[in-house]
Design a protein around this motif. Structure first.
Motif, mmCIF file in Angstrom:
data_model
loop_
_atom_site.group_PDB
_atom_site.id
_atom_site.type_symbol
_atom_site.label_atom_id
_atom_site.label_comp_id
_atom_site.label_asym_id
_atom_site.label_seq_id
_atom_site.Cartn_x
_atom_site.Cartn_y
_atom_site.Cartn_z
ATOM 1 N N THR B 58 -3.244 -12.465 -0.977
ATOM 2 C CA THR B 58 -3.304 -11.033 -0.692
ATOM 3 C C THR B 58 -1.906 -10.473 -0.919
ATOM 4 O OG1 THR B 58 -2.715 -11.393 1.600
ATOM 5 C CG2 THR B 58 -5.072 -11.409 1.090
ATOM 6 N N ASP B 59 -1.771 -9.140 -0.880
ATOM 7 C CA ASP B 59 -0.442 -8.542 -0.999
ATOM 8 C C ASP B 59 0.518 -9.173 -0.003
ATOM 9 O OD1 ASP B 59 -1.236 -6.940 -2.997
ATOM 10 O OD2 ASP B 59 -1.151 -5.051 -1.870
ATOM 11 N N ARG B 62 1.462 -12.749 -0.946
ATOM 12 C CA ARG B 62 2.420 -12.846 -2.043
ATOM 13 C C ARG B 62 3.834 -12.473 -1.593
ATOM 14 N NH1 ARG B 62 -1.727 -10.450 -5.355
ATOM 15 N NH2 ARG B 62 -0.570 -8.500 -5.247
ATOM 16 N N ARG B 63 3.892 -11.454 -0.708
ATOM 17 C CA ARG B 63 5.205 -11.036 -0.233
ATOM 18 C C ARG B 63 5.884 -12.140 0.595
ATOM 19 N NH1 ARG B 63 5.943 -6.039 -1.929
ATOM 20 N NH2 ARG B 63 3.919 -5.251 -2.555
ATOM 21 N N GLU B 137 5.041 -3.756 -12.872
ATOM 22 C CA GLU B 137 3.929 -3.815 -11.912
ATOM 23 C C GLU B 137 3.865 -5.170 -11.226
ATOM 24 O OE1 GLU B 137 0.328 -2.850 -14.001
ATOM 25 O OE2 GLU B 137 1.262 -1.030 -14.815
ATOM 26 N N ARG B 140 6.353 -5.125 -8.588
ATOM 27 C CA ARG B 140 5.917 -4.269 -7.489
ATOM 28 C C ARG B 140 4.864 -4.969 -6.642
ATOM 29 N NH1 ARG B 140 6.495 0.463 -10.278
ATOM 30 N NH2 ARG B 140 4.766 -0.206 -11.552
ATOM 31 N N GLU B 141 3.986 -5.721 -7.303
ATOM 32 C CA GLU B 141 2.911 -6.389 -6.575
ATOM 33 C C GLU B 141 3.354 -7.710 -5.950
ATOM 34 O OE1 GLU B 141 -0.080 -6.632 -9.550
ATOM 35 O OE2 GLU B 141 -0.468 -4.469 -9.513
ATOM 36 N N GLY B 142 4.631 -8.032 -6.094
ATOM 37 C CA GLY B 142 5.129 -9.252 -5.455
ATOM 38 C C GLY B 142 4.706 -10.522 -6.157
ATOM 39 N N GLU B 143 4.307 -10.416 -7.428
ATOM 40 C CA GLU B 143 3.881 -11.627 -8.126
ATOM 41 C C GLU B 143 5.091 -12.389 -8.679
ATOM 42 O OE1 GLU B 143 0.903 -10.787 -11.102
ATOM 43 O OE2 GLU B 143 1.233 -12.756 -12.018
#
Lengths: 305, 305
Positions: B58-59, B62-63, B137, B140-143
Motif C-alpha cells: 500500500t502507499d 511503500r513509504r 510519479e 511520488r508514489e514511494g516506489e
C-alpha cells in the motif's frame, strides 16, 4: 454479429488508456465512446472496461479486443489481395498486433522477423517485453495475440511451435573476475560477488548456478537492470556477472571485454512461438517471418531435420 | 522507535512478491514473516501489504520501505567509516537502492554514474525504467528513492537539481526516407509513414512534430517497441522513424545507417535528479556520481557556469 463499432471504441479506450484520447483517435466525442461501450457491455452482459487512470480491460474486454484484432488482420489481408474489390474502404487504418517477446530474443533474432514482416505489409506492431517464462501468461490473459515463450507446455486454446534453442553464457569483465574470483569460481565467491539480474522474474542466473552445483543457501547480492543493452554494458563496466545470449556478446567475448566464468558451461533455453488457435489464419504471414528468422539464428529444436 | 524486524519482513515481502520467498531470504518460516507484518500493521494502524500474486505494498507500506532503505544506507555508510566499531555486525547485507531512470539516460550517460557508484561501495541497485515524464510519479508514489526526470516542477517533499539537457534527433534509415519522404518531409507524408514510439507514454515524436509545424489531425501509424537497443535497431532496419538521443546514434549518423529527417531540428529535453528531502544525506555519494556523469555527458543546464 457482434457490434463492431462498439468493439472499435473498446479497443481504442484500452489502447489509449482514456475515453478522451480514444475519442480523439476515433474523431467522435468522449460521450459517444462512453455510450458505445455501455451498449456493448449491456449486450455481452459483462463489464469490459475498468474505469481508472489509465482505463484497463477486464478479462472479457481484452478477449473481445483480441477478437477484433484478428478480424482486422483478416480484413487487411483481404484488402491487400483484392485492391479493386474494396477500393472504397482503403482508408481503413492499419491493424496493430500486440506481441510479447523476451528481451534477449528482441536483441538477437527477433528483429529480423519484425523487419521482414513490416517490410511486407502495413501491419503495425505493439511489443511487450517480458521474461521468457512469463510471456505465456500475457497470452493466456489475452493481453497479446502471440508470444515468444520458454514454456513448451500447452497453453489453453493455443498452438505452440518449437523455435530452437538460445544458448546463454555466464560472463563478467576481466577486472570483475580478478576482483571476485581470484581464488576460483567457487560457491563461496559466488555468494559474495554481485550478480546482474534483468528483473525480479529473471531466474536464469539461479538456474545456471544450480546446473553447475554452485548454488549456496546465501543468495548472491543482486543488481536489477531491466534493459538488454544496459545489462551487457553493466557487466562490461564491472557492476556484476550475468547470463548473456552467446550470440549477443560474441564481439565482447572475442575482444575480451567480457569473459566466461566457466569454460564450456552454457545454459540452453528452448524457445516457442505461441498464439491462440483462432488466430492461426490471421497470423500466417507473421508466423512465417518468425519461423524463418528463428531457423536462421537459433540452434535447431531437438528432433528437427 | 519503529519495529525494524517488522520493517525488514515488509521490505522482503514487497521485494520478493510473496511471503514464502521472503521467508527463505530471511531464513525464517513464512508464518514468522506473516506474524511480523501483522504486528507491524497493528502498530501503525494501517494495512501495509496487499496480499496477492505478487504481493504489493500500500502507499503506507511503500513509504515505510523507503524509510527502511534510507536507514540501511546510513548504517552502511557508518559501517564503512567505522569498520572497528561495528565489526560484529559486518555480516549485514548490502542495502539496495531503487531508482527510476529513463531508457535514454541509461543508454547514454547514466551507466557511467552507476559504474562509479558501484565501484566505490557495496550498495546494490534496482533500476526501474520509465518515460522521463513519468519517473517522477514513481518517486511520488514511494516506489523509488530517487529518479531522473524531465519534470522540473517541484515534487512534494523532494529536492530537484537540473542535470543538463539531452538533445534528440528525428531519424530514419536512408531506405525508409526514400520510400516515405521522396517528396519531402511534409505533414501529409508524416501522417502515413510509420513512427516508432518507445511505449504509449512516449510523446517525444508528437512534441517534435508540433515544434516544427508538422502535426496533422490524422495521427501517424505507430509501432511500439519498449527497448532502447531495439528502438534504434528497428529504425536502422526501416520499420519506422523515431526520436533518438543524438549522442546515442552518433555512429549511425556518421556511417549513414540513420539519417536526420530535417537538418538542424533537434528537440532538447532538460533532465533533473530528484529524491525525497529526507534521503539527501543517505544519497550523498550517489548524487555526486550522478552529477559528475551528467556534467560530463549532457549539455549544461541553462544558467550553469
Amino acid at each position: 454479429m457482434l457490434d463492431y463499432a462498439g468493439l472499435e471504441a473498446l479497443a481504442a479506450v484500452l489502447r489509449e488508456g482514456s475515453f478522451e484520447r480514444a475519442a480523439r483517435r476515433l474523431h467522435v466525442t468522449p460521450s459517444a465512446v462512453s455510450q458505445r461501450i455501455k451498449q456493448l457491455e449491456e449486450r455481452v452482459g459483462q463489464v469490459l472496461v475498468l474505469r481508472g487512470s489509465p482505463c484497463t480491460g477486464t478479462d472479457a474486454g481484452r478477449r473481445l479486443c483480441l477478437h477484433l484484432e484478428q478480424v482486422q488482420l483478416l480484413e487487411n489481408e483481404l484488402r491487400r489481395a483484392n485492391p479493386d474489390l474494396l477500393a472504397g474502404s482503403s482508408g481503413a487504418p492499419a491493424p496493430t498486433l500486440k506481441l510479447a517477446v523476451n528481451a534477449d530474443s528482441l536483441s538477437t533474432w527477433f528483429m529480423d522477423a519484425m523487419a521482414a514482416f513490416t517490410a511486407g505489409g502495413n501491419e503495425l506492431l505493439d511489443l511487450r517485453i517480458d521474461d521468457q517464462e512469463h510471456t505465456g501468461e500475457r497470452l493466456r490473459e489475452g493481453e497479446v495475440i502471440a508470444a515468444v515463450t520458454a514454456t513448451g507446455a500447452a497453453i489453453a486454446g493455443c498452438n505452440t511451435w518449437p523455435l530452437g534453442t538460445m544458448s546463454y553464457v555466464a560472463a563478467a569483465s576481466p577486472a570483475f573476475i580478478v576482483r571476485h574470483f581470484a581464488h576460483g569460481v567457487t560457491p563461496a565467491a559466488l555468494a559474495r560477488a554481485p550478480m546482474m539480474i534483468y528483473d525480479r522474474k529473471d531466474r536464469l542466473q539461479e538456474r545456471w548456478l544450480q546446473a553447475h552445483g554452485l548454488a549456496t543457501r546465501a543468495q548472491p547480492p543482486r543488481h536489477a537492470l531491466p534493459s538488454n543493452f544496459g545489462y551487457v554494458r553493466a557487466c562490461e563496466v564491472g557492476m556484476g556477472w550475468g547470463m548473456h545470449p552467446t550470440a549477443l556478446i560474441a564481439n565482447q567475448l572475442a575482444e575480451g571485454t567480457l569473459v566466461a566464468l566457466l569454460p564450456n558451461a552454457p545454459l540452453d533455453v528452448p524457445l516457442y512461438w505461441a498464439h491462440p488457435r483462432s488466430a492461426q489464419q490471421s497470423l500466417t504471414r507473421l508466423t512465417q517471418c518468425v519461423m524463418a528468422a528463428a531457423r536462421h539464428c537459433l540452434e535447431a529444436p531437438p528432433g528437427a531435420t
